[in-house]
Design a protein around this motif. Structure first.
Motif, PDB file in Angstrom:
ATOM      1  N   ASN A   1     -12.623   0.143  -1.591  1.00 22.54           N
ATOM      2  CA  ASN A   1     -13.670   1.110  -1.901  1.00 22.54           C
ATOM      3  C   ASN A   1     -13.232   1.954  -3.087  1.00 22.54           C
ATOM      4  OD1 ASN A   1     -12.010   3.409  -0.781  1.00 22.54           O
ATOM      5  ND2 ASN A   1     -12.272   2.177   1.078  1.00 22.54           N
ATOM      6  N   ARG A   2     -13.754   3.142  -3.199  1.00 22.83           N
ATOM      7  CA  ARG A   2     -13.428   4.008  -4.342  1.00 22.83           C
ATOM      8  C   ARG A   2     -12.079   4.707  -4.187  1.00 22.83           C
ATOM      9  NH1 ARG A   2     -19.257   7.154  -4.790  1.00 22.83           N
ATOM     10  NH2 ARG A   2     -20.560   5.318  -5.145  1.00 22.83           N
ATOM     11  N   LYS A   3     -11.489   4.637  -3.014  1.00 27.31           N
ATOM     12  CA  LYS A   3     -10.224   5.345  -2.770  1.00 27.31           C
ATOM     13  C   LYS A   3      -9.056   4.544  -3.343  1.00 27.31           C
ATOM     14  CE  LYS A   3     -11.947   7.321   1.575  1.00 27.31           C
ATOM     15  NZ  LYS A   3     -11.743   7.377   3.045  1.00 27.31           N
ATOM     16  N   GLU A   4      -8.523   5.026  -4.423  1.00 28.97           N
ATOM     17  CA  GLU A   4      -7.382   4.362  -5.051  1.00 28.97           C
ATOM     18  C   GLU A   4      -6.069   4.895  -4.473  1.00 28.97           C
ATOM     19  OE1 GLU A   4      -7.610   1.895  -7.135  1.00 28.97           O
ATOM     20  OE2 GLU A   4      -9.792   1.966  -7.192  1.00 28.97           O
ATOM     21  N   GLY A   5      -5.009   4.125  -4.660  1.00 28.83           N
ATOM     22  CA  GLY A   5      -3.691   4.580  -4.214  1.00 28.83           C
ATOM     23  C   GLY A   5      -3.378   4.137  -2.798  1.00 28.83           C
ATOM     24  N   GLY A   6      -2.487   4.894  -2.160  1.00 23.61           N
ATOM     25  CA  GLY A   6      -2.006   4.514  -0.830  1.00 23.61           C
ATOM     26  C   GLY A   6      -0.570   4.020  -0.921  1.00 23.61           C
ATOM     27  N   TYR A   7       0.120   3.973   0.190  1.00 26.62           N
ATOM     28  CA  TYR A   7       1.533   3.590   0.162  1.00 26.62           C
ATOM     29  C   TYR A   7       1.905   2.877   1.463  1.00 26.62           C
ATOM     30  CZ  TYR A   7       6.633   4.065  -0.116  1.00 26.62           C
ATOM     31  OH  TYR A   7       7.976   3.816  -0.147  1.00 26.62           O
TER      32      TYR A   7
ATOM     33  N   HIS B   1      -7.212   3.492   1.864  1.00 26.65           N
ATOM     34  CA  HIS B   1      -6.994   3.422   0.424  1.00 26.65           C
ATOM     35  C   HIS B   1      -6.643   1.991   0.018  1.00 26.65           C
ATOM     36  CE1 HIS B   1      -6.991   7.743   0.836  1.00 26.65           C
ATOM     37  NE2 HIS B   1      -6.862   7.912  -0.456  1.00 26.65           N
ATOM     38  N   ALA B   2      -6.722   1.746  -1.282  1.00 24.41           N
ATOM     39  CA  ALA B   2      -6.627   0.379  -1.812  1.00 24.41           C
ATOM     40  C   ALA B   2      -5.320  -0.317  -1.450  1.00 24.41           C
ATOM     41  CB  ALA B   2      -6.801   0.412  -3.332  1.00 24.41           C
ATOM     42  N   GLU B   3      -4.197   0.387  -1.543  1.00 26.00           N
ATOM     43  CA  GLU B   3      -2.903  -0.238  -1.270  1.00 26.00           C
ATOM     44  C   GLU B   3      -2.795  -0.701   0.183  1.00 26.00           C
ATOM     45  OE1 GLU B   3      -0.313  -1.053  -3.137  1.00 26.00           O
ATOM     46  OE2 GLU B   3      -1.386  -0.453  -4.941  1.00 26.00           O
ATOM     47  N   ILE B   4      -3.324   0.096   1.087  1.00 24.79           N
ATOM     48  CA  ILE B   4      -3.270  -0.258   2.511  1.00 24.79           C
ATOM     49  C   ILE B   4      -4.171  -1.452   2.797  1.00 24.79           C
ATOM     50  CG2 ILE B   4      -3.796   0.571   4.841  1.00 24.79           C
ATOM     51  CD1 ILE B   4      -3.011   3.375   3.836  1.00 24.79           C
ATOM     52  N   ILE B   5      -5.345  -1.475   2.183  1.00 25.94           N
ATOM     53  CA  ILE B   5      -6.266  -2.603   2.372  1.00 25.94           C
ATOM     54  C   ILE B   5      -5.627  -3.884   1.838  1.00 25.94           C
ATOM     55  CG2 ILE B   5      -8.518  -3.563   1.733  1.00 25.94           C
ATOM     56  CD1 ILE B   5      -9.507  -0.631   1.516  1.00 25.94           C
ATOM     57  N   GLY B   6      -5.008  -3.782   0.663  1.00 28.98           N
ATOM     58  CA  GLY B   6      -4.351  -4.953   0.078  1.00 28.98           C
ATOM     59  C   GLY B   6      -3.210  -5.460   0.950  1.00 28.98           C
ATOM     60  N   PHE B   7      -2.434  -4.524   1.511  1.00 22.50           N
ATOM     61  CA  PHE B   7      -1.335  -4.920   2.392  1.00 22.50           C
ATOM     62  C   PHE B   7      -1.867  -5.627   3.636  1.00 22.50           C
ATOM     63  CE2 PHE B   7       0.996  -3.857   6.275  1.00 22.50           C
ATOM     64  CZ  PHE B   7       2.196  -4.498   6.015  1.00 22.50           C
ATOM     65  N   ASN B   8      -2.914  -5.068   4.250  1.00 21.86           N
ATOM     66  CA  ASN B   8      -3.491  -5.678   5.452  1.00 21.86           C
ATOM     67  C   ASN B   8      -3.964  -7.099   5.170  1.00 21.86           C
ATOM     68  OD1 ASN B   8      -3.046  -3.455   7.052  1.00 21.86           O
ATOM     69  ND2 ASN B   8      -5.087  -2.606   6.782  1.00 21.86           N
ATOM     70  N   ASN B   9      -4.649  -7.283   4.044  1.00 27.36           N
ATOM     71  CA  ASN B   9      -5.137  -8.622   3.696  1.00 27.36           C
ATOM     72  C   ASN B   9      -3.983  -9.616   3.572  1.00 27.36           C
ATOM     73  OD1 ASN B   9      -7.783  -7.744   3.650  1.00 27.36           O
ATOM     74  ND2 ASN B   9      -7.822  -7.389   1.447  1.00 27.36           N
ATOM     75  N   GLN B  10      -2.915  -9.210   2.885  1.00 27.55           N
ATOM     76  CA  GLN B  10      -1.764 -10.103   2.703  1.00 27.55           C
ATOM     77  C   GLN B  10      -1.045 -10.357   4.030  1.00 27.55           C
ATOM     78  OE1 GLN B  10       0.873  -9.006  -0.613  1.00 27.55           O
ATOM     79  NE2 GLN B  10      -0.794  -7.812  -1.481  1.00 27.55           N
TER      80      GLN B  10
ATOM     81  N   LEU C   1       9.000  11.667   1.961  1.00 28.10           N
ATOM     82  CA  LEU C   1       7.565  11.894   1.750  1.00 28.10           C
ATOM     83  C   LEU C   1       7.218  13.368   1.555  1.00 28.10           C
ATOM     84  CD1 LEU C   1       6.146   9.525   4.526  1.00 28.10           C
ATOM     85  CD2 LEU C   1       6.086   9.112   2.065  1.00 28.10           C
ATOM     86  N   LYS C   2       8.170  14.264   1.804  1.00 30.22           N
ATOM     87  CA  LYS C   2       7.879  15.702   1.776  1.00 30.22           C
ATOM     88  C   LYS C   2       7.298  16.176   0.447  1.00 30.22           C
ATOM     89  CE  LYS C   2      10.669  18.760   3.493  1.00 30.22           C
ATOM     90  NZ  LYS C   2      11.900  19.512   3.865  1.00 30.22           N
ATOM     91  N   ASN C   3       7.738  15.570  -0.640  1.00 24.65           N
ATOM     92  CA  ASN C   3       7.259  16.004  -1.956  1.00 24.65           C
ATOM     93  C   ASN C   3       5.890  15.430  -2.305  1.00 24.65           C
ATOM     94  OD1 ASN C   3       9.659  17.437  -2.369  1.00 24.65           O
ATOM     95  ND2 ASN C   3      10.682  15.639  -3.254  1.00 24.65           N
ATOM     96  N   ASP C   4       5.466  14.381  -1.556  1.00 28.65           N
ATOM     97  CA  ASP C   4       4.205  13.717  -1.880  1.00 28.65           C
ATOM     98  C   ASP C   4       3.056  14.115  -0.963  1.00 28.65           C
ATOM     99  OD1 ASP C   4       5.425  12.211  -3.946  1.00 28.65           O
ATOM    100  OD2 ASP C   4       6.233  10.817  -2.456  1.00 28.65           O
ATOM    101  N   CYS C   5       3.359  14.618   0.225  1.00 33.18           N
ATOM    102  CA  CYS C   5       2.291  15.001   1.147  1.00 33.18           C
ATOM    103  C   CYS C   5       2.773  16.094   2.094  1.00 33.18           C
ATOM    104  CB  CYS C   5       1.809  13.786   1.948  1.00 33.18           C
ATOM    105  SG  CYS C   5       3.095  13.019   2.954  1.00 33.18           S
ATOM    106  N   ASP C   6       1.814  16.758   2.730  1.00 34.28           N
ATOM    107  CA  ASP C   6       2.147  17.821   3.679  1.00 34.28           C
ATOM    108  C   ASP C   6       2.659  17.213   4.982  1.00 34.28           C
ATOM    109  OD1 ASP C   6       1.270  19.704   1.860  1.00 34.28           O
ATOM    110  OD2 ASP C   6      -0.795  19.645   2.613  1.00 34.28           O
TER     111      ASP C   6
END
Length: 624
Positions: free
Chosen positions: A508-514, A472-481, A544-549
């Protein structure tokens, strides 16, 4: 299809769609050509069975989709890309896909997508006779058990071989004097691994004609040199202490008595010296911190006057200690190295007696044979004529493996309508897995023109797969930085460029990420670590329990014991987990109950078993 041969290198960072690219290039070759059996001339090499099976599945799935696709149906991304790059119509792609799919399924053995190990094994089998091997030899993958057997064979000669006996007994005594286990098998086993390590083959060849007596002579020379080095270090330490005391300076006047204590260590215990540039003393020397701010001015001036000569003595001692430390490391490993020829002989005898060959030595066997025989003769013995080569995870290809493949690929590229495609990511070669070298792929993916950059006589095309399709976009941005930041700390320009320019991935088209980074202060107490780390993991999971399984959360650890500690803590906090530990039969609560019940039946006074049975029944039936 007819045209000039091509050599392409793709620099692909993690998640950048390299499998898509490999499958696309494979499909381009078999769909552009009118020969329905062109796929039989393609050899795709991967490093794991999983990767090989994935590539096979992707090729067959796409051919199946293409074969049932019509103009009115929705065309997938692969088909659109192929139509654009090959200028083939959808109807022609559909017809050829159906033909190719049927032919591959009828001749599946000719669908050559295999691991580098299986290819090497087949190559060895093809000219076993030329190598003097029996045709029915077996390939042994468990090298550790064979090496241990060889080491045990060498140790069993104690008492019959006098020279070897003296060496090994002295080695055991030295270990005992150092307050270590007298068992020498572990050290001998570790050094035996060098026999199968491609990176050390040439160095070990230089030791092949050395006898035990040669190592004894070397040991005596090094021990004599060590005594001289200790003497020189003690002299430097005494000169420094005399210089300090001769100028009326108390040792306690120095900052934390660091500098004087260091010189005293040179006199009393030089083996404990530490010239680490990141150490406290080295940093204080660079910062010129030799005394506290509260010291009297006359003391400060006296120490300032000694600053230059003391630093000079420190640097002089550093040069001597470097050689002292090297000698020490050589002496610690000298006896295991001294018996490496004996281990090698035992290993060869084990292989002959059991009619086996170790897979780890195949690359060297091929390399040795290539130097003696014509290249075309060797590779024609495969019974196949490959014209197209795909190598995935090129960064993990060892130097020897690549050198062995070059003649085969060069032979194919000398004809028309042949191709080679290499895909890899040099950043993933940092662990030098199985002899892989980051420098090898960096050279191949560079713009250079030397033999390392292009070992073939045709132009090379280098491309970057710059879009990350996985994350997702946030992870890609973090890796680049993150990688851009790391690049600033590399002294090697090639490495710096690799992390700065080679990892500027597009989203890509996948927005978000943390992404969240959290640091814990270093702790010397191991038990405290086992408490703090699991607690932090638990707190993160709770957040993270409220945001993902929970099933979407994976906890990675460096060592197994850390994973066990975290798994135990999470289980206590009633967090359901799946791990290698929880999957063990012995850790199943119901199995534990049965075992405790059997213990209680056999020993009706076993209070521990009684308590375990009652505890299980209480929880299982929810007794209040």
């Amino acid at each position: 299809m007819s045209g000039p041969s091509t050599f392409q290198v793709y620099n692909a960072s993690a998640g950048s769609g390299k499998t898509f690219t490999l499958v696309k290039e494979y499909l381009k070759i078999i769909l552009q050509d009118q020969d329905p059996r062109r796929y039989q001339q393609i050899l795709a090499i991967t490093f794991t069975n999983k990767a090989a099976n994935e590539m096979k599945d992707r090729i067959l799935e796409n051919l199946l989709q293409f074969s049932v696709m019509d103009v009115s149906s929705e065309t997938n991304d692969m088909a659109l890309t192929l139509m654009e790059e090959t200028q083939l119509s959808l109807s022609l792609i559909q017809k050829r896909s159906k033909d190719r799919l049927q032919d591959i399924l009828k001749n599946y053995a000719s669908f050559h997508i295999k691991t580098i190990d299986s290819f090497t094994n087949k190559l060895i089998k093809s000219f076993a006779f030329d190598l003097g091997l029996t045709m029915d030899f077996e390939v042994e993958l468990d090298t550790d058990s064979i090496l241990k057997e060889s080491v045990d064979a060498v140790i069993s000669r104690i008492g019959t071989d006098k020279e070897l006996t003296d060496v090994l007994i002295n080695f055991a005594r030295e270990k005992t004097l150092e307050d270590k286990s007298w068992d020498i098998s572990r050290e001998l086993f570790e050094v035996s691994k060098l026999l199968l390590n491609e990176n050390h083959i040439h160095e070990l060849e230089k030791l092949s004609d050395k006898k035990l007596s040669d190592f004894k002579i070397l040991a005596r020379k090094l021990q004599k040199d060590q005594r001289n080095k200790r003497k020189l270090l003690a002299e430097i330490g005494n000169r420094a202490i005399e210089l300090i005391q001769g100028n009326g300076i108390d040792i306690k006047d120095f900052y934390r008595t660091q500098f004087p204590n260091f010189f005293l260590k040179m006199i009393n215990s030089p083996e404990k010296l530490d010239f680490d540039p990141e150490g406290s003393l080295a940093k204080n020397i660079n910062a010129r911190v030799f005394y506290g701010k509260s010291k009297p001015e006359q003391v400060k001036k006296a120490i300032d006057q000694l600053e230059a000569p003391l630093i000079g003595l420190y640097l002089e001692a550093k040069k001597i200690f470097e050689r002292y430390n090297l000698n020490d490391m050589v002496l610690k490993n000298l006896i295991p190295l001294a018996v490496i020829n004996a281990i090698h002989s035992a290993l060869e005898e084990t292989k002959v007696n059991n009619n086996i060959r170790l897979h780890a030595e195949f690359n060297q066997m091929i390399s040795d044979h290539l130097t003696r025989e014509p290249v075309a003769f060797i590779y024609e013995k495969l019974g196949e004529k490959f014209k197209h080569f795909f190598i995935d995870e090129m960064q993990d290809t060892s130097v020897l493996q690549w050198q062995n493949l070059i003649p085969l690929i060069d032979n194919a590229l000398s004809s028309e309508d042949a191709s080679t495609l290499l895909v890899g990511d040099a950043k993933q070669a940092i662990y030098r897995w199985r002899g892989g070298r980051a420098e090898q792929f960096i050279d191949l993916s560079s713009d250079g023109s030397g033999i390392e950059a292009n070992p073939f006589n045709i132009p090379k095309k280098t491309s970057n797969l710059d879009t990350n399709y996985r994350s997702h976009a946030e992870i890609i941005g973090f890796n680049n930085q993150f990688f851009t930041h790391i690049a600033k700390h590399f002294e090697n320009k090639n490495y710096a460029d690799l992390y700065r320019e080679g990892n500027n991935q597009l989203t890509n088209r996948k927005e978000g990420g943390y992404v969240q980074l959290q640091f814990i202060e270093e702790m010397k107490n191991a038990e405290l670590k086992d408490e703090i780390y699991p607690k932090k993991v638990f707190e993160t999971i709770q957040g993270l329990k409220n945001d993902c399984d929970l099933g979407d959360i994976c906890v990675l650890v460096r060592k197994k014991k850390e994973g066990v500690a975290i798994a135990k803590y999470l289980t206590e906090k009633e967090i359901p987990i799946v791990s290698s530990e929880t999957l063990l039969v012995k850790n199943n609560k119901k199995v534990g109950f049965v075992i405790s019940l059997l213990k209680l039946i056999a020993e009706n006074k076993n209070d521990d078993a009684k308590l375990e049975v009652l505890d299980f029944l209480h929880g299982h039936f929810r007794v209040s």
